[in-house]
Design a protein around this motif. Sequence first.
Motif, mmCIF file in Angstrom:
data_model
loop_
_atom_site.group_PDB
_atom_site.id
_atom_site.type_symbol
_atom_site.label_atom_id
_atom_site.label_comp_id
_atom_site.label_asym_id
_atom_site.label_seq_id
_atom_site.Cartn_x
_atom_site.Cartn_y
_atom_site.Cartn_z
ATOM 1 N N ARG A 283 -32.723 43.172 -91.554
ATOM 2 C CA ARG A 283 -31.537 43.008 -90.716
ATOM 3 C C ARG A 283 -31.936 43.084 -89.238
ATOM 4 O O ARG A 283 -32.625 43.999 -88.802
ATOM 5 C CB ARG A 283 -30.499 44.091 -91.037
ATOM 6 N N PHE A 285 -30.308 43.035 -85.387
ATOM 7 C CA PHE A 285 -29.138 43.133 -84.511
ATOM 8 C C PHE A 285 -29.544 42.691 -83.107
ATOM 9 O O PHE A 285 -30.511 43.210 -82.537
ATOM 10 C CB PHE A 285 -28.605 44.566 -84.449
ATOM 11 N N VAL A 326 -27.386 39.521 -86.855
ATOM 12 C CA VAL A 326 -26.028 39.898 -86.470
ATOM 13 C C VAL A 326 -25.975 40.021 -84.949
ATOM 14 O O VAL A 326 -26.751 40.775 -84.347
ATOM 15 C CB VAL A 326 -25.599 41.239 -87.106
#
Length: 474
Positions: A283, A285, A326
């Motif tokens: 993931r 960010f 994200v």
Amino acid sequence: MKLQFLGAAKQVTGSMSLLELADGYKILIDCGTDMEREIDYESPIENTSFFPFDASLINLVVLTHAHIDHSGNIPMLYREGYEGQVLCTPPTAELAELLLMDSANLHLRRLRSAQGESRKKHKQMDRLLRRGDLYLQKDVEDSLDNFVTLQFNKRFVIKPGLEITFIPAGHLLGAAHVYFSITEEGETKTLGFSGDIGRFDYPLHVDPHPLPACDYLVCESTYGNRVHEDKTSPMDALAKIIKETCIDKPGRLIIPAFSVGRTQAVLYTLNRLIEEQNFPAIRVFTDSPMGRSSTRIYSKNLSYLNPEARAFHKEYDDIFDVENLVFLQTEKETRAIKNYHEPCIIISSSGMISGGRVEQHIADNIGNSYCTILLIGYSAEGTLGKQLLEGTDVIRVKDREYRVNAQIRKIDVFSGHADQTGLLRFIKDQNPTSLKKIFLSHGEEESMLEFKDKIHELGFKEVILPSKHDTFDL
């Protein structure tokens, strides 16, 4: 003609040079914010010009690239009476709009925070007024209306006897060297401005192109006394740290990165690791509204990227759409990331950890021994980035102290500036017998002095280190 150095003279920021032709035609090359400008906070405020010249008498502005230390005071020119054009490349115009609007919003926030009747507020407002460079959104809009874009490697006739060519410099999307051909009284002279010189084989950006032979050359010297330490590729360097931090153990990697240029280089490198080396899609960010906006500009201007990036886009369709990416929008989302307990990568500005949302991520994670903070660029004195690189045990963020338990790492493979080797490579394209003078700018004096010696070793005889306001007849 005459050349006067009005900024970035024996210092890095505030690039601004004034070229005056024999007929009085005045050209300003760059008009950048001087981060090191000395301000008199004691004497009475005088209603004097922000610039050491009458802005209404400038005929033309030429902008090498969008970074604020080259573009940041252009709105002030229009406030003080400049009515001409700003010449630059199309990507530079788009990035400059983004950066100048951000500066205007910052100025507005500072003015609003200084409003009030208390003694503290009056003092705060007084300091802002003494700085002088408080342009707002309307001033930026007025300047942007006058931006005129030119393509690379196309000779443009400004007026009879004055021609300009933008040549790719590599340092940032749209960054240019500037090449002037000037004919006065039947004699033609050529003058080159390096702008900021990029690195060869850098993610996304094209390699810096050589300038044609010049009579006079103004060359940046930011890393004139430094050779980049890391010899591995950006992919290999980043892969090693991600593996150590997020794969071999369930940690998190925080990468402070400037929103324009550096963030895009990191995202592209991550995307290549996933698509080309089957790296696990950890993931990611990205926490920078400006970073997201500048990424859109990079995506829009694919033709200005290097062949490798264009080929990647052709095969995988998107350069920056990293799997598991994200984009964080609000400060509430920024604060909420501390509750995400899976391995992750956080890319946030500013790159020096001096203001910006990255400070929140540092405060939330600096005590975590499973966290690595990766510095990927230069950190100036007085910034949190510099303190961490120097090995401090305790840092202060927003008036609170935090003990440093996180791992602090640094790589320079994402530095956007050519090092001494790259700068000398740029100089070597010139002829020592025909180049009359080299002027060094955009560097600390210590860096310039060592670089000057290296240039002499190449056979170039006259290398000048101008001080601010020095003027030279060419």
